[in-house]
Design an enzyme around this catalytic site. Structure first.
Site, PDB file in Angstrom:
ATOM      1  N   THR A 166      -2.373  -6.712  -6.912  1.00 19.06           N
ATOM      2  CA  THR A 166      -2.456  -5.556  -6.217  1.00 19.06           C
ATOM      3  C   THR A 166      -3.165  -5.827  -4.899  1.00 19.06           C
ATOM      4  O   THR A 166      -3.715  -6.789  -4.743  1.00 19.06           O
ATOM      5  CB  THR A 166      -3.154  -4.441  -6.596  1.00 19.06           C
ATOM      6  OG1 THR A 166      -4.858  -4.686  -6.660  1.00 19.06           O
ATOM      7  CG2 THR A 166      -3.081  -4.166  -8.131  1.00 19.06           C
ATOM      8  N   ASP A 167      -2.738  -5.180  -3.761  1.00 19.72           N
ATOM      9  CA  ASP A 167      -3.647  -5.358  -2.610  1.00 19.72           C
ATOM     10  C   ASP A 167      -4.949  -4.635  -2.855  1.00 19.72           C
ATOM     11  O   ASP A 167      -5.035  -3.814  -4.087  1.00 19.72           O
ATOM     12  CB  ASP A 167      -2.734  -4.607  -1.247  1.00 19.72           C
ATOM     13  CG  ASP A 167      -3.216  -5.409   0.003  1.00 19.72           C
ATOM     14  OD1 ASP A 167      -4.361  -5.718  -0.298  1.00 19.72           O
ATOM     15  OD2 ASP A 167      -2.365  -5.124   0.868  1.00 19.72           O
ATOM     16  N   TYR A 168      -5.747  -4.586  -1.960  1.00 16.95           N
ATOM     17  CA  TYR A 168      -7.204  -4.233  -2.112  1.00 16.95           C
ATOM     18  C   TYR A 168      -7.357  -2.765  -2.635  1.00 16.95           C
ATOM     19  O   TYR A 168      -6.965  -1.759  -1.680  1.00 16.95           O
ATOM     20  CB  TYR A 168      -7.829  -4.750  -0.945  1.00 16.95           C
ATOM     21  CG  TYR A 168      -9.401  -4.580  -0.736  1.00 16.95           C
ATOM     22  CD1 TYR A 168      -9.922  -6.061  -0.755  1.00 16.95           C
ATOM     23  CD2 TYR A 168     -10.162  -3.614  -0.611  1.00 16.95           C
ATOM     24  CE1 TYR A 168     -11.325  -6.457  -0.859  1.00 16.95           C
ATOM     25  CE2 TYR A 168     -11.797  -4.036  -0.793  1.00 16.95           C
ATOM     26  CZ  TYR A 168     -12.136  -4.966  -0.973  1.00 16.95           C
ATOM     27  OH  TYR A 168     -13.589  -5.373  -0.844  1.00 16.95           O
ATOM     28  N   PHE A 178       0.913  -1.409  -0.065  1.00 14.52           N
ATOM     29  CA  PHE A 178      -0.023  -0.077   0.137  1.00 14.52           C
ATOM     30  C   PHE A 178       0.930   1.354   0.069  1.00 14.52           C
ATOM     31  O   PHE A 178       0.436   2.430  -0.376  1.00 14.52           O
ATOM     32  CB  PHE A 178      -0.869   0.054   1.269  1.00 14.52           C
ATOM     33  CG  PHE A 178      -2.040  -0.837   1.187  1.00 14.52           C
ATOM     34  CD1 PHE A 178      -3.011  -0.808   0.105  1.00 14.52           C
ATOM     35  CD2 PHE A 178      -2.432  -1.761   2.092  1.00 14.52           C
ATOM     36  CE1 PHE A 178      -4.195  -1.196   0.126  1.00 14.52           C
ATOM     37  CE2 PHE A 178      -3.740  -2.670   1.770  1.00 14.52           C
ATOM     38  CZ  PHE A 178      -4.325  -2.476   1.079  1.00 14.52           C
ATOM     39  N   ALA A 227      -5.526  -1.174  -4.256  1.00 16.88           N
ATOM     40  CA  ALA A 227      -4.482  -0.385  -4.354  1.00 16.88           C
ATOM     41  C   ALA A 227      -4.280   0.475  -5.523  1.00 16.88           C
ATOM     42  O   ALA A 227      -3.454   1.656  -5.637  1.00 16.88           O
ATOM     43  CB  ALA A 227      -3.119  -1.139  -4.245  1.00 16.88           C
TER      44      ALA A 227
END
Length: 754
Positions: A295-297, A264, A299
């Protein structure tokens, strides 16, 4: 098995031979991508039939929704699945739910490409093991590997193909909530643990139906967020990046990890999700990573908030160019990628490369052979909470428990004595499994410390009093707790954090015990000044225990010990398991010392140990420099004596191996395991080196009265680091070396590399 597969173009493609071609593409910034596998011919044939929209669909991940009755998938997401516009789903689990959704993907789309189902299986799926920081405290790589193997068996039985673990961020700030999910502060230990997780989750053959994809996260620097505040900025030089934060990720690549997740944070001014340097130059070109990046959530969208992209469309372009293959939940690829290609702003080969990498994992998992192989309702019933899994979790809880203090042999407990069991976590079954506990049962299946103690004492010798809540200043329960303490032979207090006080978005500036818990200990100490008080801690981070260290006779750090935690903790309390765990992270005296870790660098004006308050040296006016409990610290019910180490030579060359040994003698009355640690210090380098570096460890079982010689072999590879010119190299010179039971020691031995 009846696969229930509707005939589609895919069924014809399954018959394509396994000719091994090399697939190449060139990215916009001329970084070649080479992916080689026995599935290349099949992937090429499939991709030749795919439209651009279908290829983009493989790069899209959406989430199911959780309700009281379990996971559900919205009508919109079902529509996208039928259109072939989704490649993976998050938060969909249970054999039935995953089978039903997979059926839409396979039988009601043009090409019938199966979905990937991902879920946060971090330290267990249903059978929850100690939190990751606790597992790291065991320093037991085989146990960590076994725990993640059990997690994979349970998760795969409910249709999950992919976990978002391990987190291998180096974590040196206890204010940061996600330190609970880490392996702690040390590069060497975290690298070994990351490898163990990958091996456990992925097994030795991904095509087996009880394996799941591992995901190394968060790339990179997330654990160095400024002020310990989640999602915050990260700035670091090349020395720290290459010598501290990169190595655990490289270890997972070497272990065969299949996926990576973006961080993030921004790194040196560029959000990680848009950082070409870390994903293309390092991960792919230098490390030759063959898997895919997710990706992260949200991001991708967050690059707009960072101020790096002017809008979501530009953020989409930046992410795909940086080397991000799949977008988790931002909806960015779905909305903008095709448009960007048609406008000539994104090279279509970037999408081809991303799609190919994602398809490759699906082939490796065997999903094209049988897309329903993971969604087996009968296996789900048989595998979840197997007795051997619960027993393994019990053993892990004991192995993760660190005995921080044990004055006057306050532990182990005597089964013939009456125990006052006091504290808000003594009967707790909700917090004991910790944060990121997947589908662990927070009430019915979890075992409290009270239940564990009952197994040894029955009810007649336990006097329970809650005393106070985890948070809040209410002291109305103090009198009941004091009365219980007065009637008992010993006092066991189970205190700590609420499970959601650590983990993601759970940073704290105050790392003391919350609420009135410390006041409760003080009140009991004043009421029974001559009775032994044993403090049992449950928490997700290092705490400031400066007051508790004075008040309690013994302190047992159990972290959040998991589903069978109450049994495992009781095994330690009563001596059925002799504690062997060692801290994977430093415990400060107070938050003002943070960041504090054992392998800091030496100041130009170091503190004088013989005169700690000497003026104009690197010290504090109001606190010692030293931590309360050092990295590697952990007591046993027995004592171990270390002999001086023996070196095979005082001088070695670049092709030599240095053998180093020490004899460890069990001087006490209990058999036990000792974690023997090897440290070095490179005295002079083109970049300054840490004052100590862990370079090896062994967990050794030694019977009472027995001695064992522990040997380590060091080569030039063990001495290498990224030097001033950022080459991975070693420089001749003098090294200090020691074999000890913790990082709290002074070096006495040296050798020279010529």
């Amino acid at each position: 098995m009846n696969r229930l597969i509707k005939p589609t173009i895919i069924t014809a493609l399954i018959l394509v031979g396994f000719s091994c071609n090399t697939t190449k593409s060139t990215s916009k910034n001329n970084h070649p991508t080479v992916v080689e596998s026995p599935f290349d011919a099949k992937i090429d044939s499939l991709m030749s039939l795919m439209t651009l929209k279908e290829k983009i669909g493989q790069t899209v991940m959406y989430s199911g929704d959780l309700t009281v009755t379990g996971p559900v998938v919205s009508n919109n997401n079902q529509k996208y699945v039928k259109e072939g516009a989704v490649g993976a789903m998050l938060n969909v689990f249970s054999a039935k739910a995953t089978r039903d959704l997979q059926k839409l993907a396979v039988e009601e789309t043009r090409l019938g490409i199966p979905l990937l189902f991902g879920y946060d299986v971090i330290h267990g799926y249903k059978t929850i093991f100690p939190i990751n920081l606790g597992l790291a405290a065991s320093w037991d790589l085989e146990d960590i590997k076994k725990g993640s193997r059990i997690a994979a068996q349970e998760a795969s039985a409910v249709g999950i193909h992919w976990t978002f673990a391990p987190m291998v961020d180096i974590s040196r700030d206890p204010r940061w909530g996600r330190i609970s999910e880490s392996a702690g502060e040390d590069v060497y230990l975290a690298s070994k643990i990351g490898k163990a997780y990958v091996q456990g989750f992925q097994g030795d053959d991904l095509s087996k139906h009880n394996t799941i994809l591992a995901c190394a996260k968060h790339f990179v620097g997330y654990g160095a967020a400024q002020a310990g505040r989640d999602y915050h900025t990260v700035n670091m030089g090349q020395d720290e990046l290459w010598n501290v934060y990169f190595p655990p990720f490289k270890a997972t690549v070497d272990a065969g990890v299949e996926t990576f997740m973006t961080a993030f944070n921004e790194l040196n001014g560029i959000p990680a999700t848009g950082n070409k340097y870390i994903f293309r130059d390092v991960l792919r070109d230098e490390w030759d990573f063959k898997g895919f990046v997710v990706t992260d959530y949200f991001a991708t969208n967050e690059m707009v908030v960072h101020g790096y992209a002017k809008d979501r469309k530009e953020a989409t372009k930046l992410a795909i160019e940086a080397g991000v293959d799949q977008d988790m939940m931002s909806n960015a690829n779905h909305l903008y990628l095709e448009e960007l290609v048609n406008e000539g702003k994104v090279d279509v080969e970037l999408i081809n490369d991303a799609c190919r990498r994602i398809l490759l994992t699906k082939y490796k998992l065997g999903l094209f052979d049988d897309p329903y192989r993971y969604s087996d309702e009968q296996r789900e019933k048989e595998v979840i909470y197997e007795p051997e899994f619960l027993e393994a979790a019990r053993k892990s809880a004991a192995m993760a428990s660190v005995l921080l203090k044990n004055d006057n042999k306050s532990l182990p407990l005597d089964k013939n004595q009456t125990i006052a069991l006091i504290g808000p976590l003594a009967k707790d079954k909700e917090n004991i499994i910790g944060n990121w506990a997947a589908e662990g049962d927070r009430n019915g299946k979890a075992i409290s410390v009270h239940q564990g103690v009952q197994e040894y004492l029955g009810d007649s010798k336990i006097i329970f009093a809650k005393g106070c809540e985890i948070e809040g200043k209410d002291e109305s329960g103090f009198s009941e707790a004091i009365n219980a303490a007065k009637r008992a032979d010993k006092v066991v207090m189970v205190l700590g954090e609420d499970y959601d006080m650590s983990g993601e978005a759970a940073s704290r500036t105050n790392i003391k015990l919350p609420g009135s818990q410390t006041q409760l200990i003080k009140a009991i100490r004043e009421a029974v000044p001559n009775k032994k008080i044993i403090l049992v801690l449950m928490n997700g981070r290092p705490l400031d225990l400066s007051e508790e260290d004075i008040l309690a006779d013994a302190i047992l750090e159990t972290w959040f010990p998991g589903t069978s935690g109450g049994y495992g903790v009781a095994d330690v309390l009563f001596g059925a398991y002799n504690p062997s765990a060692k801290l994977p992270v430093t415990f400060p005296r107070n938050v003002g010392q943070v960041p504090i870790y054992y392998n800091m660098k030496r100041a130009g004006r170091p503190m004088n140990p013989n005169n700690p308050k000497e003026d104009y040296t690197s010290n504090y006016l109001d606190s010692p420099n030293s931590p309360l409990y050092a990295f590697g610290h952990g007591l046993s019910y027995t004592t171990y004596q270390y002999s001086d180490i023996t070196l095979s030579s005082k001088t070695i060359g670049f092709s030599d191996t240095l053998s180093v040994s020490a004899t460890i003698t069990n001087m006490g009355d209990y058999d036990g395991h000792e974690i023997v640690q090897l440290y070095i210090h490179d005295k002079v380098g083109s970049l300054t080196r840490p004052v100590k570096e862990l370079k090896g460890f062994r967990k050794v079982f030694i019977k009472k009265g027995e001695s064992k010689t522990v040997n380590f072999d060091l080569t030039v590879e063990d001495l290498k680091y990224y030097t001033a010119d950022m080459s991975f190299n070693v420089e001749p010179g003098e090294f200090q070396i020691a074999i000890k039971g913790s990082s709290d020691f002074d070096f006495k031995h040296t050798f020279t590399l010529e």
